[in-house]
Design a protein around this motif. Structure first.
Motif, PDB file in Angstrom:
ATOM      1  N   UNK A   1      42.680  41.824 -15.214  1.00  8.56           N
ATOM      2  CA  UNK A   1      43.903  42.178 -14.504  1.00  8.56           C
ATOM      3  C   UNK A   1      43.881  41.598 -13.094  1.00  8.56           C
ATOM      4  N   UNK A   2      45.054  41.254 -12.616  1.00 13.78           N
ATOM      5  CA  UNK A   2      45.202  40.827 -11.232  1.00 13.78           C
ATOM      6  C   UNK A   2      46.487  41.466 -10.728  1.00 13.78           C
ATOM      7  N   UNK A   3      46.485  41.895  -9.492  1.00 12.86           N
ATOM      8  CA  UNK A   3      47.641  42.631  -8.982  1.00 12.86           C
ATOM      9  C   UNK A   3      48.033  42.149  -7.601  1.00 12.86           C
ATOM     10  N   UNK A   4      49.336  42.033  -7.416  1.00 15.16           N
ATOM     11  CA  UNK A   4      49.889  41.805  -6.083  1.00 15.16           C
ATOM     12  C   UNK A   4      50.626  43.082  -5.698  1.00 15.16           C
ATOM     13  N   UNK A   5      50.438  43.544  -4.478  1.00 13.07           N
ATOM     14  CA  UNK A   5      51.095  44.766  -4.017  1.00 13.07           C
ATOM     15  C   UNK A   5      51.749  44.502  -2.672  1.00 13.07           C
TER      16      UNK A   5
END
Length: 176
Positions: free
Chosen positions: A147-151
């Motif tokens: 998983x990779x996340x931008x917030x």
């Protein structure tokens, strides 16, 4: 782990200001290149002031009802809005071509969305008690390696607040 055959480093590096990326006076290509390089090295990055105040204010104004739905009161639970309506302001953030380019370059393919966007508030209690049930990541854990996340943060986070920590280089370990 049991047979001590897992290749963990003997010491861990502490992340310093190297994960911060300044955006002032940089082109989109420079931001993408620096973000990719640091993400590859450290496993986490913070792109400061990526969205201008006008963009964020427009988003907040368009989604005021959803912001009002969530609780910002400290608790052991996450507060989420309903799924956001597809608006121009959401599109400008969620489908931002620079963010997609950074993620694509890092994972070597176009990213796919796991969930539809919402507004989430995580305001944990500062007094940690392992006997209290939570629904957020309140203890040290290993995140899923695929998983990779931008917030996008709409509130400032300080060193006195609770915060995420990353072990430099841990993103290069085998997927466990």
């Amino acid at each position: 782990f049991k047979n001590k055959r897992f290749l963990l480093p003997k010491s861990f590096s502490k992340i310093d200001d190297n994960i911060f990326i300044e955006t002032k006076n940089k082109s989109e290509e420079e931001i993408i290149k620096e973000s990719y390089t640091k993400l590859k090295t450290y496993g986490s990055i913070i792109v400061k002031d990526f969205f201008d105040e006008k963009t964020l204010k427009s988003f907040e104004d368009e989604h005021q009802d959803e912001f009002n739905e969530i609780s910002k009161k400290p608790s052991n639970f996450t507060s989420r809005s309903k799924n956001l309506p597809l608006t121009n302001s959401l599109e400008s953030i969620w489908f931002n071509k620079v963010i997609i380019a950074i993620l694509s370059k890092y994972i070597k393919k176009i990213p796919t969305a796991r969930n539809y966007p919402d507004i989430t508030s995580v305001t944990p209690l500062h007094n940690y008690d392992p006997t209290i049930k939570t629904d957020y990541a309140g203890v040290w854990h290993v995140d899923h390696a695929t998983l990779i996340q931008a917030a996008v943060f709409f509130n400032d986070v300080s060193f006195e607040d609770t915060h995420m920590e990353t072990i430099v280089g841990s993103h290069t370990y085998p997927n466990i």
